[in-house]
Design an enzyme around this catalytic site. Sequence first.
Site, mmCIF file in Angstrom:
data_model
loop_
_atom_site.group_PDB
_atom_site.id
_atom_site.type_symbol
_atom_site.label_atom_id
_atom_site.label_comp_id
_atom_site.label_asym_id
_atom_site.label_seq_id
_atom_site.Cartn_x
_atom_site.Cartn_y
_atom_site.Cartn_z
ATOM 1 C CE LYS A 260 37.752 -6.043 -25.418
ATOM 2 N NZ LYS A 260 38.964 -6.655 -25.768
ATOM 3 C CB SER B 77 39.205 -5.599 -29.992
ATOM 4 O OG SER B 77 39.419 -7.361 -28.460
ATOM 5 C CB SER C 14 43.101 -7.549 -27.737
ATOM 6 O OG SER C 14 42.295 -8.083 -29.354
#
Length: 471
Positions: A66, A141, A165
């Site tokens: 990420k 996210s 997330s």
Amino acid sequence: MLAHEIRARVARGEVSPREVAQAYLERVRRLDPGLGAFLSLNGRLLEEAEALDPSLPLAGLLVAVKDNIATQGLPTTAGSRLLEGFLPPYEATAVARLKALGALVLGKTNLDEFGMGSSTEHSVFFPTKNPFDPSRVPGGSSGGSAAAVAADLAPLALGSDTGGSVRQPAAFCGVYGLKPTYGRVSRYGLLAYASSLDQIGPLARSVRDLALLLDAVAGPDPRDATSLDQPPRFGEALEAPLRPLRLGVVREGLSGNSRGVERALEEALGVFQGLGFAVREVSWPALLQALAAYYILAPAEASANLARYDGTLYGYRAEGEELWRMVEATRARLGLEVKRRILVGTFVLSSGYYEAYYGRAQAFRRRLKAEARALFQEVDLLLLPTTPHPAFPLGSRPDPLAMYREDLYTVGASLAGLPALSFPAGFEEGLPLGLQLLAPWGEDEGLLRAALAFEEATDRAFLKAPLGEAL
């Protein structure tokens, strides 16, 4: 192919790390333009794979990371124009540990800006699409990481979980996603959103792959004062016999689930009962109010953490010689959702409102933790949905409050610091559904052992999106 299978084939000499890297790189270049899982790829991947010692424990494994986790020499943007082009001079502990064992960073994945969102539509670059249906979101996210794993663009991925997330996109994309106990994985190198909640967590297509990744990244870290002195034993735990467990089902007040989610919950209960689990309904009253407390506490911490982005230290700096005008112009590049949360956080921390909002939310957090501790005197694990429905269409949540409600079932574990695992539990109209297991503080290994029992008792493991056909 699953990560632990790739590792075994490399160890036997059946395939080289370079061949694995080449295959995944070609697949990403062919399919990701229609998906948008990656923001950048490792331009030195093949060279690094060629130079790799194949005897290393994780040699040949590729990990999608990420883009709010620092990677030395690779861009780390947090999905924001404010950090566009930023190359960290240091490596996150989790990434450094993976690389030391022979794993390679395939690339950096898309996310809601600074981790603030539940759909990956708040990335300033482009939205990521759900590999099961490109007209829908992958969740957020960590949507880029979840989509990459679901589409088999990467065998493993790292995300970050502040209020859900990792777990919510894992549910929407039909993969496994774990928020570890707060402190099990070092936060060093994770760009801060809400420091008392943030946790790096793994995403994978099998429980054994999760364990493989966690054994590499978890454990104490002198660079993170909040890390726990608790060595990882995930692979070892999966080989232990499954002991009789008490499973508590949280239903109270959790209405509004889709029919598919309710059906998946009932079917999962039948599987767990067949495995010898003692199932009972339990009450966790504070869970229903956790969302309100979360959206006071997380923005408050965000307002303090993001104050560092003022153009004077790193990242983008606007033109101008007058300091405050330069700072104002620099921060104007932040996206709307990030600005909204900073403003909310600044307000609840301001004089005259601190006790009315922030102080009460902190008191509620202590109550939530106390209720969770009491619950785990009665049961060993908790089961509830990860989300109340499958992935929703792109652009269908313009109201920020509607988007915040997507975190309804995930923020409780975050506020309490508990380990929580989202696992694939079925489909609704072709879209994946996820359920969530929670364990007592520090008992992450037991959580994976229970999930493995479910995986082996069902046909819901090893899902892979029909990406070629969908896109």
